[in-house]
Design a protein around this motif. Structure first.
Motif: not given
Lengths: 305, 305
Positions: B3-6, B21-25, B293-295, B297-305
């Motif tokens: 469960f992650e955001l790119t 401009p704005t787009a994310q997955v 910051l939203a960068i 190509g970078q992927t961010y985990p969606i979790s509390d850890e």
């Protein structure tokens, strides 16, 4: 007078990283004329330092997405830049409806006047004319309404041959000479050519957008200094073209250049299947030697030299 | 379960070279959910190896060009790729009309079904639900119809604590345990918790698109693991926001994160005036330390850890 072409994108419809769909800019004396506007064109203009406010005329060949989907973004950015000068937009009917829907739902009221001039591909028509150039449509054969564009330089005033000019010639007669007239001075009739330099040849650029091979436009392209023609495929895929993609091979582009006696051919709209474009270039050169590839960011002079 | 955001793009409307401009997955268990689709998104998907055919749901927050002008190109490319699986598109009313005009004038008949689901920003509604997640709208305050999107993980079946499981427990009772039920076995009543592992906490991601500062949505964002909030300006330009741009400062984004007790904040939609984005980050961190910051190509985990 500067007269040159800068390629902003030259791939066909399939997206690819670090390459762009069709867009190009004609620069005549620092006035920029944008031809087609695929997705990402506004960033390409920024990348090559072609300023939005030097564009007053935009020409869209047809309504396949890879030729116009960058337009809404560009027009919106011109609005954000608080542009006030008009934009003249030349395109097949329908783009006006698409743009109006876009502006309506984004609640945009443009800061500048946008004049929409539609055309069809029945026959060649004059789209615009100013003191420098004329632009005519070049009807294509692409399954939907589609035209290329013919940019022709207009005759300029003649330059005076200062070495031969009588020192006491009155200014009104000098102006008449610059207009190409013969004059009568101190009892002598003087032919214009005796006191003026030969005019430079008038230059022309023809943009042939997406099209199946067709000779219907050759009479319009006669002797152009630079001819852009799409060259999506190599010959081994010619049968694919017959199946209704309405595109040309590199060799077919070269045939058009040869038959129209163009001075130079530039090919583009490459299928992304070709990692090395030299295969397309080689096929074209077999038929028409003075062929070059359309390369993003590269500028090509529009002249016989 | 992944469960992650790119982030594919995080600039605001003004175009800039090498930024988007704005787009994310959102990736949930290898299903991709596309949120907003600014110009160039299809190439960004290619660049970061996010395959078009793993996207089945597309969410468009509002109809300003920098949030949707890449959509027509992406949908057309999916068509060129001969996609047959449906696309579900969630957007404010109007986008359907824009798309229909585009497809009509390009003579495109899509190879795949495109289902259009419209929403308004009156109140939060459930947009979609499958076995993994639910997605609700988050009403914004942006001058035109605009919503963010709340992705919440659904409860999963419980995992059995194998060390404590009686060896002869029949399968129907094991399945009942996984569903969270208590069971009756060999004359004993057994509480579910005795034989199952504690369920993992349910994760949530909230995307807050373009908006003026508003607390109307805070009740929806409570305790989310990751909160994206636009942060167009620094505080010194707060007066500009009051003049009707309907955007937020980095500090305002942080206030929302703090009040909703989010675990982590990611800020984006940066004005191109900021060459160094750390000024925005610093202002947000003063209020809410767990900000990034939203960068691209970078992927961010969606979790509390």
């Amino acid at each position: 007078m500067t007269f040159e072409l800068t390629i902003l994108g030259a791939t066909s419809a399939t997206p690819i990283v670090d390459k762009h769909p069709t867009a190009q800019v004609v620069n005549y004396n620092d006035q920029l004329y944008l031809i087609d506007c695929g997705e990402g064109t506004q960033v390409q203009l920024l990348r090559y330092d072609l300023r939005f406010n030097r564009i007053n005329h935009i020409f869209i060949s047809h309504l396949h997405g890879d030729h116009y989907l960058g337009l809404m973004g560009l027009l919106s950015s011109m609005h954000l830049q608080k542009r006030t000068n008009p934009i003249h937009l030349y395109a097949p009917k329908g783009l006006d409806e698409i743009l109006l829907a876009h502006f309506r739902y984004s609640h945009s009221v443009l800061h500048y006047p946008l004049f929409f001039h539609s055309f069809d591909d029945e026959e060649s028509v004059l789209l615009m004319e100013n003191e420098d150039i004329t632009v005519h449509t070049i009807p294509m054969h692409h399954g939907i309404t589609c035209c290329g564009f013919l940019f022709r330089e207009k005759p300029k005033k003649l330059n005076i041959n200062k070495e031969k000019l009588p020192p006491n010639l009155p200014i009104p007669l000098i102006l008449a000479l610059k207009e190409g007239e013969d004059i009568f001075f101190e009892g002598k009739y003087i032919h214009n050519q005796e006191l003026t330099l030969s005019p430079k040849p008038l230059r022309a650029y023809a943009y042939c957008s997406d099209t199946k091979y067709t000779e219907r436009m050759i009479h319009l392209l006669k002797e152009v200094d630079l001819l852009y023609h799409e060259a999506t495929f190599t010959e081994d895929l010619a049968n694919k073209i017959d199946e209704g993609t309405y595109h040309s091979t590199a060799k077919q582009a070269a045939k058009i250049a040869k038959k129209s006696n163009a001075k130079k051919l530039i090919i583009g709209h490459f299928s992304v299947r070709y990692g090395d474009l030299n295969i397309l270039l080689a096929e074209a050169k077999e038929v028409f030697f003075h062929t070059v590839l359309a390369i993003e960011g590269q500028t090509y002079p529009i002249s016989d030299e």
